[in-house]
Design a protein around this motif. Structure first.
Motif, short mmCIF file in Angstrom:
data_model
loop_
_atom_site.label_atom_id
_atom_site.label_comp_id
_atom_site.label_asym_id
_atom_site.label_seq_id
_atom_site.Cartn_x
_atom_site.Cartn_y
_atom_site.Cartn_z
N LEU A 44 0.83 -1.21 0.00
CA LEU A 44 0.00 0.00 0.00
C LEU A 44 0.86 1.26 0.00
N SER A 45 2.02 1.18 0.67
CA SER A 45 2.90 2.35 0.75
C SER A 45 3.42 2.76 -0.62
N SER A 46 3.38 1.83 -1.58
CA SER A 46 3.83 2.20 -2.93
C SER A 46 2.86 3.21 -3.56
N HIS A 47 1.66 3.35 -2.98
CA HIS A 47 0.69 4.34 -3.47
C HIS A 47 0.70 5.62 -2.66
N GLY A 48 1.43 5.62 -1.54
CA GLY A 48 1.47 6.81 -0.70
C GLY A 48 1.56 6.41 0.76
N ASN A 49 1.86 7.39 1.60
CA ASN A 49 2.07 7.12 3.02
C ASN A 49 0.77 6.67 3.72
N VAL A 50 0.84 5.53 4.43
CA VAL A 50 -0.32 5.06 5.20
C VAL A 50 -0.25 5.69 6.59
N LYS A 51 -1.26 6.52 6.91
CA LYS A 51 -1.20 7.28 8.16
C LYS A 51 -1.63 6.43 9.35
N SER A 52 -2.68 5.63 9.16
CA SER A 52 -3.09 4.73 10.24
C SER A 52 -3.85 3.57 9.62
N HIS A 53 -3.94 2.47 10.35
CA HIS A 53 -4.70 1.33 9.84
C HIS A 53 -5.08 0.43 11.01
N PHE A 54 -6.11 -0.36 10.80
CA PHE A 54 -6.42 -1.43 11.77
C PHE A 54 -7.17 -2.53 11.04
N PHE A 55 -7.19 -3.71 11.68
CA PHE A 55 -7.89 -4.87 11.12
C PHE A 55 -9.09 -5.18 12.00
N PHE A 56 -10.14 -5.71 11.39
CA PHE A 56 -11.29 -6.16 12.20
C PHE A 56 -11.94 -7.35 11.51
N GLU A 57 -12.74 -8.06 12.28
CA GLU A 57 -13.39 -9.28 11.82
C GLU A 57 -14.78 -8.90 11.31
N ASN A 58 -15.09 -9.23 10.06
CA ASN A 58 -16.43 -8.97 9.54
C ASN A 58 -16.62 -9.94 8.38
N ARG A 59 -17.11 -11.13 8.69
CA ARG A 59 -17.19 -12.21 7.69
C ARG A 59 -15.85 -12.30 6.97
N GLY A 60 -14.82 -12.63 7.71
CA GLY A 60 -13.46 -12.61 7.19
C GLY A 60 -12.75 -11.40 7.76
N ILE A 61 -11.53 -11.18 7.32
CA ILE A 61 -10.74 -10.08 7.88
C ILE A 61 -10.81 -8.87 6.97
N SER A 62 -11.05 -7.72 7.55
CA SER A 62 -11.04 -6.48 6.77
C SER A 62 -10.02 -5.53 7.36
N ALA A 63 -9.52 -4.62 6.51
CA ALA A 63 -8.56 -3.62 6.97
C ALA A 63 -9.06 -2.24 6.59
N LEU A 64 -9.05 -1.31 7.57
CA LEU A 64 -9.33 0.09 7.26
C LEU A 64 -7.97 0.78 7.12
N ILE A 65 -7.77 1.42 5.99
CA ILE A 65 -6.47 2.04 5.69
C ILE A 65 -6.68 3.54 5.48
N GLU A 66 -6.03 4.35 6.31
CA GLU A 66 -6.12 5.80 6.14
C GLU A 66 -4.80 6.30 5.55
N PHE A 67 -4.88 6.89 4.35
CA PHE A 67 -3.70 7.48 3.73
C PHE A 67 -3.50 8.92 4.22
N SER A 68 -2.25 9.41 4.10
CA SER A 68 -1.99 10.80 4.48
C SER A 68 -2.56 11.75 3.44
N ASP A 69 -2.66 11.25 2.23
CA ASP A 69 -3.06 12.12 1.13
C ASP A 69 -4.15 11.47 0.30
N LYS A 70 -5.13 12.25 -0.07
CA LYS A 70 -6.27 11.73 -0.82
C LYS A 70 -5.85 11.17 -2.19
N SER A 71 -4.77 11.74 -2.76
CA SER A 71 -4.35 11.32 -4.09
C SER A 71 -3.89 9.85 -4.11
N SER A 72 -3.48 9.33 -2.94
CA SER A 72 -3.08 7.92 -2.88
C SER A 72 -4.23 7.00 -3.26
#
Length: 526
Positions: A44-72
């Protein structure tokens, strides 16, 4: 912690703006089951800086990824393909919801630590009761309950993301509209697992007025005119509802409830796991959210008491998620606020006092109602009240167990018991629409059930011998109050009460109160 304090002092609007902004830089990824976190972040970092992230269980594993910049996000979207349509045809709407699968699942060996999953729901009451029994005071029991039930930072990010994804649809029609959460998602009183209330807002933030003054012409858009605002609301929601239903990835069970007092669209948003209610902006509801936000930030006892009372009410069937003649969580929260205004000295200010502190930018007149109150928390003097939660919990049950509901109503503007303007069993003034009773739905039997439960709970707390109960491994304090009637010693209680007339019970309670007053006198004297 200092971080906690600094986040606590932000105004409601600042927090909202910050979270809405974060949500627009966020994507949601359905991950492969055997996932190497480091590899994912590296990619994911190849598209831009990942500012924060976490994983959660929701019918399988999901990840919420917050980039520093919208252009990512655009960069990532460029790299993502459309699902190969073999048995299904797809609606080619490109959102910020992606599915990642491993290209060579067999060769990939999962090394590294197992993923930390962020909980998105609270523990069952029976597990909570076990935890509570290990605490050393009712006060610490109440903070344990608060910590188990309150929204986490991650869960709040997910709520704002759900709004932001709906906003993407709304903006297809209304490019400068916003979709924002209100109610329990933002008022500091939300519990894990609760619905997300969101509204569609078309208000341009004050920039219009200043621009229009320039130049020789009065200029306005040509727009479709309709006989009423309600009709416009219904049409807009109807179209957006259809849009979510037809094109929204993971939007299921879409129901349009357009004839309600407040028209809305209900739907389940599978990618985030939330049940959502979408309506068109209701400024007064937003003011209520902010008022509760202020009360919740002023003193840590406020939220601890509200969460405790709501959990207690739910366990005993005093509240219910289905609409009906029950007391709502909102009414219950307002009752707790009123009780805290009535303490001596008060723990939170009245709404009139908050209005006194308001300056020009805090002035809000909505539909002829004055909804002004201070937004800067630093202007509100901290309370001098030092009562512990142990005391406040017992006193809450005492206060409402003996409240004269026949004669008095609950008014948070004045922080006083006022004569009821009409004969509803429970009358709680709407803090802003002064001619409305927010608990008009509550009938006499439900109110009586609440009073009886409050009295029984006050009685349990007063007669309790904590040390003995801990030795006997019996639930004590708050844990004893959260055991549903019929599950424990309540049968003993019933036998004790058999054949006692209500007069006898009243005198029994009065004598208990006297004893309690004496023992408090002693405690103070110690």
């Amino acid at each position: 912690t200092d971080a906690e304090v600094s986040t606590r002092k932000k105004t409601f609007a600042e927090v909202q703006t910050e979270q809405l902004d974060q949500a627009e830089r966020t994507v949601l990824i359905k991950c492969p089951s055997r996932l190497n976190e480091k590899k994912l972040l590296q990619y994911l970092s190849s598209h831009g800086n990942v500012k924060s992230h976490f994983f959660f269980e929701n019918r399988g594993i999901s990840a919420l990824i917050e980039f520093s910049d919208k252009s990512s996000i655009a960069s990532l979207q460029d790299a993502v393909g459309i699902p190969s349509a073999s048995e299904h045809h797809v609606v080619p709407f490109k959102s910020r919801l992606f599915t990642f699968t491993l290209k060579n699942p067999v060769t990939e060996h999962v090394e590294g630590t197992p993923l930390h999953l962020s909980p998105q729901c609270h523990i069952p009451v029976k597990d909570l009761i076990e935890k509570l029994c290990l605490a050393d005071s009712i006060s610490s029991q109440m903070y344990i309950l608060l910590n188990e039930y309150q929204l986490t930072e991650e869960n709040i990010k997910l709520r704002f993301l759900a709004c932001s994804l709906v906003q993407d649809f709304a903006r297809a029609y209304f490019p400068d509209s916003t979709v924002k959460p209100f109610g329990s998602s933002v008022n500091t009183f939300g519990k894990l697992g609760s619905d997300v209330d969101m509204f569609l807002d078309f208000r341009d933030t004050g920039k219009r007025a200043t621009k229009m003054k320039k130049g020789p012409f009065e200029m306005e858009y040509q727009m479709k005119r309709l006989p009423s605002e309600r009709l416009a609301t219904q049409r807009i929601l109807s179209v957006i509802g259809d849009c979510l239903d037809n094109f929204g990835p993971g939007c299921v069970n879409v129901q349009k409830i357009l004839n309600a007092r407040c028209p809305l669209v209900k739907f389940a948003h599978q990618p985030t796991g939330f049940q959502c209610d979408l309506s068109v902006s209701n400024s007064i509801a937003v003011r209520s959210s902010e008022l509760l936000y202020i009360y919740g930030c002023l003193d840590s006892r406020v939220r601890a008491l509200v969460f405790t009372i709501r959990c207690w009410a739910r366990v005993h069937g005093l509240t219910n998620s289905a609409p009906g003649t029950w007391i709502t969580n909102f009414s219950l929260t307002m009752m707790v606020m009123f009780f805290l205004q009535r303490r001596s000295p008060p723990i939170i200010p009245t709404l009139d006092q908050l209005k006194e502190l308001a300056d020009e930018k805090d002035k809000h007149i909505i539909g002829g109602y004055d909804c002004s109150f201070v937004s800067d928390l630093r202007k509100i003097k901290p309370t001098k009240n030092t009562e512990t939660l142990d005391v406040l919990l017992g006193e809450f049950f005492e206060y409402f167990g003996n409240f004269d509901f026949r004669k008095n109503s609950i008014n948070l503007r004045k922080g006083k018991e006022v004569n009821k303007p009409e004969s509803s069993p429970l009358y709680i003034w709407n803090p802003f629409e002064q001619d409305l009773n927010i608990s008009k739905n509550v009938n006499q039997p439900q109110l009586e059930k609440f009073v009886a439960m409050a009295r029984e709970s006050a009685w349990i707390l007063q007669k309790e011998d904590k040390t003995q109960q801990i030795i006997n491994k019996e639930p004590w304090g708050l844990a004893a109050l959260l055991i549903p009637v019929g599950k424990s010693n309540s049968s003993k209680m019933k036998n004790r009460m058999k054949g006692i007339g209500s007069e006898t019970i009243r005198s029994l309670l009065d004598s208990l109160k006297l004893n309690n007053a004496n023992s408090q006198q002693k405690a103070v004297g110690k």
